[in-house]
Design a protein around this motif. Sequence first.
Motif, mmCIF file in Angstrom:
data_model
loop_
_atom_site.group_PDB
_atom_site.id
_atom_site.type_symbol
_atom_site.label_atom_id
_atom_site.label_comp_id
_atom_site.label_asym_id
_atom_site.label_seq_id
_atom_site.Cartn_x
_atom_site.Cartn_y
_atom_site.Cartn_z
ATOM 1 N N LEU A 437 1.232 -1.105 -0.185
ATOM 2 C CA LEU A 437 0.412 0.154 0.036
ATOM 3 C C LEU A 437 0.763 1.332 -0.402
ATOM 4 N N LEU A 438 2.022 1.172 1.214
ATOM 5 C CA LEU A 438 2.704 2.197 1.076
ATOM 6 C C LEU A 438 3.478 2.639 -0.547
ATOM 7 N N GLU A 439 3.515 1.659 -1.172
ATOM 8 C CA GLU A 439 4.429 1.977 -2.311
ATOM 9 C C GLU A 439 3.321 1.930 -3.437
ATOM 10 N N ASP A 440 1.852 1.762 -3.893
ATOM 11 C CA ASP A 440 1.016 2.344 -4.598
ATOM 12 C C ASP A 440 1.027 3.862 -4.212
ATOM 13 N N LEU A 441 1.363 4.284 -2.842
ATOM 14 C CA LEU A 441 0.750 5.409 -2.521
ATOM 15 C C LEU A 441 2.352 6.145 -2.985
#
Length: 609
Positions: A437-441
């Motif tokens: 999720l952090l990578e996508d954000l």
Amino acid sequence: MFGEKVTLKEEKLSVHYFCLLTSCGVYQRGEEDEGVFGFLLEDIRQEIRRSARLTCSCCKKKGACVGCNVRSCRKMFHFPCGRKSKYISQFTGLFPSYCPDHSPTQSLCVSSDLSLPQSCSICLDSIEPVLSYSILKCPSCHSSWFHRDCVQRQAHSAGLFFFRCTLCNNKETFQEEMQRMGIYIPERDASWELEENAYSELLEVYMHCDALTCLCTHGRTHSAKTGWFEVIRCRLCGSRGTHRRCSELKLDTRDWACSDCTQATDGKGRICWFLTVYSRAERLIAFSIISRYVKTRFPNRKANQSFFICLFSSSPSRFKGGQQTTFPSSLQGSDAARKYFLKLLVQQIQDSVVFEGPDGSKNLALDSQALRDDLYFDVGCLLALCLVHGGPPVVGRVSRTRSSLDALREVMAESWEFLELAGCNRPISSLQQREALLEDLVGFTMITRMQLPLQRFREGLQTLGVFDQVQLFPSAFCAVFCEAAGRLSAQTLAHVFTVKFSEQEERLSRETPVLGYWRHFLLECEVGRSSISLQDLLRFSTGAEDLLATAALLSPPSISFLHPPQGLFPQRDPGSRRLLLPVSSTYRAFKSSMEQAVSHHAHLLPTHS
């Protein structure tokens, strides 16, 4: 393509220069003015008779005079046919030629973290990064790849004295490798140097009156040798002029500044103090960008001029929080003045709308007005200038997410609108899904949403070739852009310096205790037992504000020693980044001399309040 063509009508003979050089059976036995380029006519006719019996392996016709230099290879060819069939002829030594089976090749020897180029460094057209007859590379930097035809045209234009790699500027190794790969380098000056009156426009002097109302009866382009209607030029830019009478100047006036330069300085046309440490090209870049940047930040003309006056005048100052911070005149034009200006400039940039986040964790922000004003490009240019000339780093870090699953879900619930916009509003069942999720954000926030700002910021960083170095050495620039400066301690500061002892044993015996005094003094500065701090000591020794700045210095700081009667107080050599420690008999005398010298230097520096 085949060299100069020489035709001898009396002898009924025509020959190309390259065909002569590469022919197997003819040699240059005469002087340069004999025969054809030193090749005797008798030898040329004999070579014609010899090659008339040989068949070209390419076109299958008679007259092949060039052969493969490998003895076991029997291939013969015409020089033009060889060029079409990817044969290589070396224009050096005995001028050997090689068929495609025995031609010299280049090897791909680059590090794993260096991406292969996708465009020719000369014509900038796209290339397939596969080394071949048509695609060559620089043997020095391995980053400059180019078409064979492009580098041959460059060699023919630049000549032996100016032909070099377009990226790394290497000359000797580059020329040797290009000759090995069959590139002909003419032994002459560059074509632009041979052109008649090529630089005549540089001798032209600006002679035009740019006053609002020209009073000269002969027109604006008239300039008398002396008197009221002699055109005098702006002493700062040289690209504006005026008659003395048209601008109401005195008859003996020689020192005049145009309105554009007057607005950008202190109102009297005095040149900016900080620009004297840069080259002319860098001054033009910095001045134009800073002018545009300040005009955007301060639309009001009066505030605009106030900012320039406080930052660039002969008594520079800077407004911060409504207070004026003065800059001592003793540091103008010095290395400390340049670094202090760069520090103020980086602070202004970090506080602008282009960046967001707390100090030490700045990220590129999206601002529509900044896009319209093209501030991202300006900021990139200014940061490139700062990095090249020793300015402070721009630090940014990625914030960490919550450690527990409930806290993570709580944050996601509060930010569901942003997650929905980013396409990342999905249920999270475990902490293992947090990194995805952090990578996508981060990808949406810093790449997808910021494509245009990032593009302009990158183009700005290409000033002075900074962005090219970032691509070549990403790990080295990570500390400049993505890591905060570490805590300054006595141990870390001691490791910054390289100690250089004397070779004489008598001096060495007196210098060894002084090194112990130095380390003990660092410890006392760290715990507060001295009147100066480690920051003061670092600034005095290296001129840098933090450890990251010392890592970027061209030469590492070093320590040498001052023996009596050379001096009783420590001295600094900013040019060689060297700190000279006094050889004292006791630690008390050493500490006293260090505190007096560093305190005096600290009081001369501008305050940061």
